[in-house]
Design a protein around this motif. Structure first.
Motif, PDB file in Angstrom:
ATOM      1  N   SER A   1      10.069  -1.154  16.362  1.00  0.00           N
ATOM      2  CA  SER A   1       8.975  -0.210  16.601  1.00  0.00           C
ATOM      3  C   SER A   1       8.142   0.069  15.354  1.00  0.00           C
ATOM      4  N   TRP A   2       8.729  -0.212  14.163  1.00  0.00           N
ATOM      5  CA  TRP A   2       8.054   0.127  12.909  1.00  0.00           C
ATOM      6  C   TRP A   2       7.926  -1.055  11.961  1.00  0.00           C
TER       7      TRP A   2
ATOM      8  N   LEU B   1      -5.964   2.019   9.702  1.00  0.00           N
ATOM      9  CA  LEU B   1      -5.154   3.210   9.480  1.00  0.00           C
ATOM     10  C   LEU B   1      -6.022   4.411   9.147  1.00  0.00           C
TER      11      LEU B   1
ATOM     12  N   ASP C   1      -4.621  -3.276   6.879  1.00  0.00           N
ATOM     13  CA  ASP C   1      -5.500  -2.237   6.349  1.00  0.00           C
ATOM     14  C   ASP C   1      -5.657  -2.380   4.835  1.00  0.00           C
TER      15      ASP C   1
ATOM     16  N   TRP D   1       2.679   5.786   4.498  1.00  0.00           N
ATOM     17  CA  TRP D   1       3.226   4.572   3.893  1.00  0.00           C
ATOM     18  C   TRP D   1       3.354   4.708   2.385  1.00  0.00           C
TER      19      TRP D   1
ATOM     20  N   ALA E   1       0.236  -3.418  10.466  1.00  0.00           N
ATOM     21  CA  ALA E   1      -1.057  -2.732  10.430  1.00  0.00           C
ATOM     22  C   ALA E   1      -1.345  -2.219   9.020  1.00  0.00           C
ATOM     23  N   TRP E   2      -0.285  -1.751   8.320  1.00  0.00           N
ATOM     24  CA  TRP E   2      -0.470  -1.304   6.933  1.00  0.00           C
ATOM     25  C   TRP E   2      -0.986  -2.439   6.057  1.00  0.00           C
TER      26      TRP E   2
ATOM     27  N   GLN F   1      -2.050   8.160   7.941  1.00  0.00           N
ATOM     28  CA  GLN F   1      -1.130   7.023   8.046  1.00  0.00           C
ATOM     29  C   GLN F   1      -0.965   6.332   6.697  1.00  0.00           C
ATOM     30  N   ARG F   2      -2.035   6.237   5.931  1.00  0.00           N
ATOM     31  CA  ARG F   2      -1.919   5.645   4.592  1.00  0.00           C
ATOM     32  C   ARG F   2      -1.022   6.499   3.703  1.00  0.00           C
TER      33      ARG F   2
ATOM     34  N   VAL G   1      11.066   7.017  11.712  1.00  0.00           N
ATOM     35  CA  VAL G   1      11.398   5.670  11.259  1.00  0.00           C
ATOM     36  C   VAL G   1      12.874   5.517  10.914  1.00  0.00           C
TER      37      VAL G   1
ATOM     38  N   LEU H   1       2.808  -4.054  14.799  1.00  0.00           N
ATOM     39  CA  LEU H   1       3.784  -3.103  14.298  1.00  0.00           C
ATOM     40  C   LEU H   1       3.164  -2.317  13.138  1.00  0.00           C
ATOM     41  N   PRO H   2       3.559  -1.068  12.941  1.00  0.00           N
ATOM     42  CA  PRO H   2       2.941  -0.252  11.893  1.00  0.00           C
ATOM     43  C   PRO H   2       2.966  -0.886  10.500  1.00  0.00           C
TER      44      PRO H   2
END
Length: 337
Positions: A335-336, A198, A86, A206, A82-83, A202-203, A252, A78-79
Motif C-alpha cells: 500500500s505504501w 504530491l 514528484d 516523506w 509517486a514521491w 505529502q512532501r 505506514v 504506490l506513494p
C-alpha cells in the motif's frame, strides 16, 4: 604550457574516456578560475560512474517492462513511487532552468546528488525488494517500473549535452515505444512525461520519514561496527516513539520495515524505553529511541528476510510466507512502499 605543467586532453580521453573530460568541464564554474589535476579528474570519474551505474541499474530493472502495456496510471502509483516521480519533476524543472542559464556546474551537481542520494541511498535501496521478489506483473512491481522508466527517459536527456556518448548508448537500450522514438537522443526533445503529484503536506511526510530512516540507519551502522548484526536484514528493531510520532507512523507501520530494510520491527511508546538507550530528536521535534538486536528467526533464502514462518511450509521449507505467496499464491500487496 611551455613549462609542461598541463594535462593533455587526449591523455585524459585515452585513460578515462571523453565523457569524463566533458563532465569535468561542465562541473567546473567557468565564471572563475578553472583548475585541473589528477585528483580533480578522479573525482569527475567517480561522479561519472555514479551517474552511469544508476542509469544502468534503472535499465536492468525495466528489462521486462513494456511501456505500451505495463504502465500504471499516475493516480494508481504506490506513494513511494509517486514521491520519486514528484521529486524527479522538481529536478527536471531545475535542470531546464540550469541549461537556459548556462549554469552547467549546478546542473551536474543536481543530477549527481539525485543519483547518489534520492535514488541510490533511498528509493532504489527500498524498492529492490519489491522488484526482485514480487510477481512479474504485480501492480506493486509495475508501479515501480513505470516510474523507473520515466526517470530513465528523463535522465538520458538531462545528461545528453554533457556525457554525450553515454546518453546515446542509453538511448539505444530504452524500452521500445509504440511510436518509434528518434534514432538518436540528439534528435529528441526533453520529456514532458513528468508531473508534480504530491501536495506540500505529502512532501513533508516523506521528508520526515527519510529523517527517521537516516536516524535508524546511524544506529544500525553502530550495531554493525560493534558486531551486533552483520547486515540490516539480520536485525530486529524496536522503535520507542512519542505520541506524535506514533500517530505519524500509524498509516505506514505495516510496511515500515521495508523502508528501514530490516526483517522485524516493533513500535512501542517512548515511556517503555530502557534507561540505557539514548533518546533522539528528529528535525521536526518528535522524539524516539532505537533498539537493535540480531534476529533469532530463520532466514528466507529468496528474499533474505528473517521471518518466524520460514520452515513451516512443507512444499517450500526454506521460504517465508510472503515469498510463497508471490510464487504460488495471489501475490503480495503493498500500500505504501
Amino acid at each position: 604550457k611551455s613549462l609542461g605543467n598541463v594535462i593533455a586532453p587526449q591523455k585524459i580521453i585515452d585513460k578515462m574516456g571523453a565523457d569524463v573530460l566533458r563532465l569535468w568541464v561542465a562541473s567546473t564554474d567557468f565564471s572563475g578560475e578553472m583548475t585541473v589535476s589528477d585528483e580533480i579528474l578522479q573525482r569527475a570519474g567517480d561522479a561519472y560512474r555514479r551517474i552511469r551505474n544508476t542509469a544502468r541499474y534503472l535499465l536492468s530493472n525495466i528489462n521486462d517492462f513494456n511501456p505500451n502495456t505495463d504502465c500504471i496510471a499516475t493516480v494508481d502509483l504506490l506513494p513511494l513511487d509517486a514521491w520519486l516521480l514528484d521529486h524527479a519533476t522538481t529536478l527536471h524543472q531545475a535542470v531546464l532552468a540550469d541549461y537556459a542559464a548556462y549554469d552547467f556546474h549546478s546542473l551536474v551537481a543536481r543530477v549527481h546528488h539525485f543519483c547518489s542520494i534520492e535514488l541510490g541511498a533511498f528509493y532504489l535501496d527500498i524498492v529492490k525488494d519489491r522488484i526482485y521478489t514480487g510477481q512479474k506483473n504485480a501492480t506493486m512491481r509495475r508501479s515501480a517500473q513505470t516510474v523507473m522508466w520515466r526517470v530513465a527517459e528523463a535522465l538520458t536527456r538531462w545528461i545528453a549535452p554533457i556525457t554525450s556518448f553515454t546518453a546515446d548508448e542509453l538511448w539505444a537500450h530504452l524500452p521500445a515505444l509504440a511510436e518509434p522514438r528518434a534514432p538518436s537522443v540528439f534528435l529528441a526533445t526533453h520529456t514532458d512525461d513528468l508531473v508534480a503529484v504530491l501536495s506540500d503536506e505529502q512532501r513533508a511526510f516523506w521528508s520526515k520519514l527519510i529523517n527517521l530512516r537516516d536516524g535508524v540507519n546511524r544506529h544500525a551502522e553502530t550495531a554493525r561496527n560493534e558486531k551486533i548484526i552483520k547486515a540490516n536484514l539480520s536485525a530486529t528493531v524496536t522503535l520507542f516513539v512519542d505520541d506524535a510520532l506514533a500517530a505519524f507512523l500509524k498509516p505506514v507501520a505495516d510496511e515500515l520495515r521495508f523502508v528501514l530494510i530490516v526483517s522485524e520491527l516493533t513500535i512501542q511508546p517512548l515511556a517503555n524505553v530502557p534507561q540505557n538507550i539514548p533518546i533522539d530528536t528528529l528535525p521536526t521535534g518528535e522524539t524516539l529511541a532505537v533498539s537493535i538486536a540480531v534476529s533469532e528467526t530463520p532466514k528466507c533464502e529468496r528474499c533474505w528476510h528473517h521471518q518466524a514462518d520460514v520452515g513451516s511450509h512443507v512444499m517450500h521449507p526454506t521460504l517465508c510466507g510472503r515469498c510463497i505467496k508471490n510464487i504460488d499464491g495471489a501475490g503480495e500487496i503493498r500500500s505504501w512502499v
